[in-house]
Design a protein around this motif. Structure first.
Motif, mmCIF file in Angstrom:
data_model
loop_
_atom_site.group_PDB
_atom_site.id
_atom_site.type_symbol
_atom_site.label_atom_id
_atom_site.label_comp_id
_atom_site.label_asym_id
_atom_site.label_seq_id
_atom_site.Cartn_x
_atom_site.Cartn_y
_atom_site.Cartn_z
ATOM 1 N N LEU A 158 0.819 -1.207 0.000
ATOM 2 C CA LEU A 158 0.000 0.000 0.000
ATOM 3 C C LEU A 158 0.852 1.257 0.000
ATOM 4 C CD1 LEU A 158 -2.566 -1.362 2.590
ATOM 5 C CD2 LEU A 158 -3.027 -0.945 0.157
ATOM 6 N N LEU A 159 1.921 1.262 0.802
ATOM 7 C CA LEU A 159 2.811 2.419 0.830
ATOM 8 C C LEU A 159 3.436 2.685 -0.528
ATOM 9 C CD1 LEU A 159 4.896 2.314 4.144
ATOM 10 C CD2 LEU A 159 3.445 4.185 3.344
ATOM 11 N N ALA A 160 3.952 1.635 -1.167
ATOM 12 C CA ALA A 160 4.638 1.801 -2.447
ATOM 13 C C ALA A 160 3.716 2.420 -3.488
ATOM 14 C CB ALA A 160 5.178 0.462 -2.932
ATOM 15 N N ARG A 161 2.436 2.056 -3.466
ATOM 16 C CA ARG A 161 1.496 2.590 -4.451
ATOM 17 C C ARG A 161 1.078 4.018 -4.141
ATOM 18 N NH1 ARG A 161 2.085 -2.325 -4.999
ATOM 19 N NH2 ARG A 161 1.503 -3.515 -6.858
ATOM 20 N N LEU A 162 1.180 4.408 -2.892
ATOM 21 C CA LEU A 162 0.779 5.766 -2.528
ATOM 22 C C LEU A 162 1.927 6.769 -2.620
ATOM 23 C CD1 LEU A 162 -1.552 4.932 0.474
ATOM 24 C CD2 LEU A 162 -2.226 6.146 -1.602
ATOM 25 N N VAL A 163 3.128 6.350 -2.253
ATOM 26 C CA VAL A 163 4.226 7.334 -2.182
ATOM 27 C C VAL A 163 5.406 6.985 -3.079
ATOM 28 C CG1 VAL A 163 3.614 7.994 0.170
ATOM 29 C CG2 VAL A 163 5.341 6.223 -0.180
ATOM 30 N N GLY A 164 5.368 5.847 -3.774
ATOM 31 C CA GLY A 164 6.497 5.445 -4.604
ATOM 32 C C GLY A 164 7.478 4.580 -3.824
ATOM 33 N N MET A 165 8.325 3.870 -4.556
ATOM 34 C CA MET A 165 9.195 2.875 -3.942
ATOM 35 C C MET A 165 10.237 3.480 -3.012
ATOM 36 S SD MET A 165 9.347 -0.350 -3.729
ATOM 37 C CE MET A 165 8.458 -0.933 -5.175
ATOM 38 N N ARG A 167 10.331 6.365 -1.296
ATOM 39 C CA ARG A 167 9.740 6.868 -0.052
ATOM 40 C C ARG A 167 9.243 5.717 0.814
ATOM 41 N NH1 ARG A 167 11.676 11.735 1.077
ATOM 42 N NH2 ARG A 167 11.076 13.338 -0.432
ATOM 43 N N ALA A 168 8.645 4.714 0.184
ATOM 44 C CA ALA A 168 8.152 3.571 0.953
ATOM 45 C C ALA A 168 9.296 2.867 1.667
ATOM 46 C CB ALA A 168 7.415 2.596 0.037
ATOM 47 N N LYS A 169 10.412 2.680 0.977
ATOM 48 C CA LYS A 169 11.572 2.037 1.607
ATOM 49 C C LYS A 169 12.122 2.897 2.736
ATOM 50 C CE LYS A 169 12.917 -0.770 -2.359
ATOM 51 N NZ LYS A 169 13.890 -0.983 -3.461
#
Length: 270
Positions: A158-165, A167-169
Motif C-alpha cells: 500500500l505504501l509503495a502505491r501511494l508514495v512510490g518505492m 519513499r516507501a523504503k
C-alpha cells in the motif's frame, strides 16, 4: 443511528443513512489489535460487502489513537512451537485478507478517520481504506523496524502505491513519525483538519460517499485498483463495458435528469 452487535467490545459498529461506522475500541491500549477485534471486523466488512444498505464504510479509533497496530506488550511472551507457528501463519493470512484485503477489494468506498497515531498494522488498515482524513495533531508511523518485524496487513504494498518505492523504503527502513501536514504533502492523507472539526468533517465526506451512485463507484474503484498493473488496452476495453453498463442504470437517468433540472441527484443503487 443503529448500533450492531459485533460480539466483542473491542469493535463497535453502527449504521446511519448508508454509512457503516466501525470503531476500534481498546482505548487503554491505543486500540492495538486483538483477535476478537479483527474477527469482528471480518464479520462487519463481510456484511458491508454484501448489504445494499451499506453505501460507505468509516473506520475510526476510540480515544486518543487511531490504532497502534499489533499489541507489542503481548509479543514475545511465549515463543511458538513449529505447529503453532504454521497455525498462526494460516490464521493471519486469512484475517489479513478479511480486513485489509476486503477494504481494498470491496465495491464500497471507505474512509479512515485518523484522530491520533496510526502505527504499524494500524497504519496498514488506514492505508487500505480508499480515503483518509487526519486531525492536525495525528501522525503516521511504520514502526515495524523498531521491533525487528518486517510488516504485515499489506503495509509495504500500500505504501509503495501511494508514495512510490523510494519513499516507501525510507519509511519502512528508517521509521520516523510522519506529521499530518507531511502526510498531506506525500499523498498519504486526503485532508487535514483541526482535531475539534474531525468528526464533523468526516461525517460530511462519508455522507457524500454514501450518496454517490453505487454501481459507478464500485466500477471506479475496481478500475483504479487495477490501474498500476493492467495493460492499457485491456484496461480500456473493460472500462468501456463498465461505462456502458452504467449508462443503462436508473441512477444514470436520474443523474441526467438532475443535471437538466439543475438539482442534486438522488441515487438509489439501481
Amino acid at each position: 443511528m443503529g448500533h450492531r452487535n459485533t460480539g466483542t467490545p473491542d469493535l463497535l459498529s453502527a449504521m446511519d443513512e448508508g454509512v457503516l461506522t466501525l470503531t476500534l475500541n481498546r482505548p487503554e491500549a491505543r486500540n492495538a489489535m486483538s483477535d476478537p477485534m479483527l474477527e469482528a471486523m471480518d464479520r462487519e466488512l463481510a456484511f458491508a460487502e454484501s448489504s445494499s444498505e451499506v453505501r460507505c464504510v468509516v473506520l475510526q479509533g476510540n480515544g486518543r489513537a487511531f490504532c497502534a497496530g499489533g499489541d507489542v506488550k503481548a509479543m514475545g511472551e511465549s515463543p511458538l512451537t513449529p505447529s503453532a507457528l504454521d497455525d498462526r501463519v494460516e490464521y493471519q493470512r486469512a484475517i489479513q485478507r478479511a480486513t485489509s484485503g476486503r477494504l481494498v477489494a470491496m465495491g464500497k468506498p471507505s474512509l479512515a478517520v485518523i484522530n491520533g497515531p496510526a502505527a504499524g498494522a494500524g497504519l496498514a488498515l488506514a492505508l487500505a481504506c480508499d480515503l483518509r482524513i487526519m486531525a492536525r495533531p495525528a501522525f503516521l508511523l511504520t514502526a515495524f523496524a523498531n521491533v525487528a518485524l518486517s510488516g504485515d496487513f499489506g503495509v509495504g504494498y500500500l505504501l509503495a502505491r501511494l508514495v512510490g518505492m523510494a519513499r516507501a523504503k525510507e519509511m519502512m527502513f528508517l521509521p520516523e513519525r510522519v506529521p499530518s501536514e507531511r502526510a498531506l504533502d506525500l499523498g498519504l492523507t486526503n485532508w487535514v483538519c483541526e482535531a475539534e472539526e474531525l468528526e464533523a468533517q468526516a461525517a460530511l465526506i462519508a455522507k457524500r460517499l454514501a450518496a454517490g451512485p453505487p454501481q459507478a463507484l464500485a466500477y471506479m474503484k475496481a478500475h483504479l485498483n487495477s490501474a498500476l498493473s493492467a495493460e492499457f488496452g485491456a484496461y480500456m476495453d473493460h472500462e468501456v463495458r463498465c461505462h456502458i453498463d452504467c449508462s443503462q442504470t436508473a441512477d444514470h437517468l436520474e443523474g441526467v435528469r438532475a443535471f437538466a433540472e439543475k438539482r442534486a441527484p438522488v441515487f438509489s443503487a439501481r
